[in-house]
Enzyme design. Structure first.
Site, PDB file in Angstrom:
ATOM      1  N   GLU A 271     -16.319   6.032   4.452  1.00  0.00           N
ATOM      2  CA  GLU A 271     -15.222   5.571   4.944  1.00  0.00           C
ATOM      3  C   GLU A 271     -16.144   6.536   6.378  1.00  0.00           C
ATOM      4  OE1 GLU A 271     -11.282   4.959   5.373  1.00  0.00           O
ATOM      5  OE2 GLU A 271     -10.924   6.757   2.999  1.00  0.00           O
TER       6      GLU A 271
ATOM      7  N   ARG B  77       0.921  -1.181  -0.188  1.00  0.00           N
ATOM      8  CA  ARG B  77      -0.052  -0.107  -0.235  1.00  0.00           C
ATOM      9  C   ARG B  77       0.919   1.162  -0.379  1.00  0.00           C
ATOM     10  NH1 ARG B  77      -4.487  -0.159   4.380  1.00  0.00           N
ATOM     11  NH2 ARG B  77      -3.152   0.766   5.923  1.00  0.00           N
TER      12      ARG B  77
ATOM     13  N   LYS C 115      -2.491   6.699   1.244  1.00  0.00           N
ATOM     14  CA  LYS C 115      -2.210   6.613   2.442  1.00  0.00           C
ATOM     15  C   LYS C 115      -2.203   7.955   2.631  1.00  0.00           C
ATOM     16  CE  LYS C 115      -2.365   4.219   6.468  1.00  0.00           C
ATOM     17  NZ  LYS C 115      -3.812   4.387   7.173  1.00  0.00           N
TER      18      LYS C 115
HETATM   19  C1  PLP Z   1      -5.125   4.007   7.411  1.00  0.00           C
HETATM   20  C2  PLP Z   1      -6.556   4.116   6.670  1.00  0.00           C
HETATM   21  C3  PLP Z   1      -7.753   3.445   7.054  1.00  0.00           C
HETATM   22  C4  PLP Z   1      -7.450   1.574   8.039  1.00  0.00           C
HETATM   23  O1  PLP Z   1      -6.618   0.993   7.621  1.00  0.00           O
HETATM   24  P1  PLP Z   1      -5.718  -0.053   8.094  1.00  0.00           P
HETATM   25  O2  PLP Z   1      -4.906  -1.072   7.158  1.00  0.00           O
HETATM   26  O3  PLP Z   1      -6.859  -1.111   8.001  1.00  0.00           O
HETATM   27  O4  PLP Z   1      -5.352  -0.155   8.850  1.00  0.00           O
HETATM   28  C5  PLP Z   1      -8.673   3.960   6.904  1.00  0.00           C
HETATM   29  N1  PLP Z   1      -8.999   4.633   6.094  1.00  0.00           N
HETATM   30  C6  PLP Z   1      -7.767   5.384   6.316  1.00  0.00           C
HETATM   31  C7  PLP Z   1      -8.500   6.689   5.550  1.00  0.00           C
HETATM   32  C8  PLP Z   1      -6.652   4.796   6.231  1.00  0.00           C
HETATM   33  O5  PLP Z   1      -6.217   6.519   6.441  1.00  0.00           O
END
Ligand code: PLP
Length: 340
Positions: free
Chosen positions: A219, A80, A183
């Site tokens: 989300e 990722r 991210k």
């Molecule tokens: C990091 C993150 C998540 C959760 O991802 P995980 O891999 O399960 O920790 C969900 N939404 C956003 C916006 C994130 O930055």
């Protein structure tokens, strides 16, 4: 570390002994350097400071009852971060570099790994940013990849107790063809104002809708959204949400428990048909949701009427934690034992 109150750790920063760093210069990643400083010296014109060339990851190391320390799906975090790097024109850290840096940061801070049974874990924060100077808008030619660790407790102070969240109508965190699936810090910057408004109103987090139509659920702040309807696990399919590794794992576990899994657009009105809803991510695993309020529309949806998390959410939460802490068989090969 005898002075740490492991059972009451916040989800916050605490200084540890070391962090690790690797610079990308002249087309090559340098060797991993160890630092005992919490500070980095960076050029004032670095693209990470001006043009948002910045991405991060979050994963945890868990202390098992058997004394073994496990990483959970580090390769998914590495991939990722590579996607994020590609998405905003940064140098891509190789899988091996990511793994070695994470392992080194964990090994060198072993005394900060919370003991088994405290509910705490060692949070690992890899980050990558443009460190090379630019004044015109252009990707940097130098990058810094680093990893620090810090012991953390649960993300939401409520722990596994159901939380209240608020629908965001006046703020979007990401555009349909924007950077929501990476991210990167910019998405977080866009979410701060509404996040603070929600906190002041007593909500734990915000529910973002699709930016185009404000019709579908995207989300829940820094976590993915899921719902349980009968024997089905439902989670939004959208190009502007971050692909959560926790969510991906919960989908596998749900299927393994004999549930049906649906990844599709989820309209906001469907909230009235769901039996359980929750937010998921590395920080809290699952935060069950007891109330979703949409103040502008004067609507709200309530769950967990007995005050407790739903049965399916609880089962999923427990199964995932058991694998992470090494209490259950790791039948999907998700964990990596750290050797010291
Ligand atoms: C990091 C993150 C998540 C959760 O991802 P995980 O891999 O399960 O920790 C969900 N939404 C956003 C916006 C994130 O930055």
């Amino acid at each position: 570390m005898d002075h740490i109150d492991w059972a009451n750790l916040p989800f916050g920063y605490q200084k540890t002994n070391y962090n690790v760093r690797s610079y990308y210069r002249e087309g090559e990643w340098g060797k991993i350097e160890v630092s005992d400083s919490e500070f980095v010296s960076i050029h004032m014109a670095a693209t990470g400071l001006h043009y948002g060339q910045q991405a991060f990851e979050g994963l945890k190391a868990y202390m098992g009852k058997d004394g073994k320390v496990r990483l959970f799906r580090w390769d998914e975090n590495a991939k990722r971060m590579q996607d994020s790097a590609n998405g905003i024109m940064m140098a891509v850290p190789p899988m091996e570099l990511f793994k070695e840096a994470v392992l080194k940061a964990v090994r060198m801070n072993a005394e900060f790994i919370p003991p088994h049974g405290t509910g705490a874990a060692l949070y690992i924060r890899p980050l990558l940013f443009g460190s090379g100077p630019r004044v015109g808008v252009k990707p940097a030619d130098e990058f810094l990849f680093m990893v620090f660790v810090t012991p953390v407790g649960a993300y939401f102070k409520e722990g596994f107790n159901p939380v209240s969240i608020m629908v965001s109508r006046d703020y979007d965190r990401a555009a349909p063809k924007g950077t929501g699936r990476y991210k990167v810090g910019g998405n977080y910057a866009a979410s701060l104002t509404i996040g603070e408004i929600a906190h002041k109103e007593g909500y734990a987090s915000v529910l973002f809708l699709d930016a185009r139509e404000k019709k579908y659920i995207d989300e829940a702040g820094p976590a993915n959204f899921f719902a349980i309807k009968g024997n089905t696990y439902i989670t939004p399919l959208s190009e502007s949400i971050l692909p959560s590794i926790t969510n991906k794992s919960l989908m596998v576990l749900a299927e393994d428990m004999g549930m049906k899994v649906e990844r599709r657009k989820v309209a906001l009105e469907e909230l009235s048909e769901f039996d359980e809803v929750g937010a998921c991510g590395t920080a809290a695993v699952i935060s069950p949701i007891r109330r979703i309020a949409d103040p502008e529309m004067g609507t709200e949806w309530n769950y967990c009427l007995d005050g407790k998390a739903g049965a399916k959410s609880t089962q999923l939460y427990q199964r995932l934690l058991d694998i992470q802490y090494g209490d259950a068989e790791d039948k999907f090969g998700w964990t990596t034992v750290v050797d010291f």
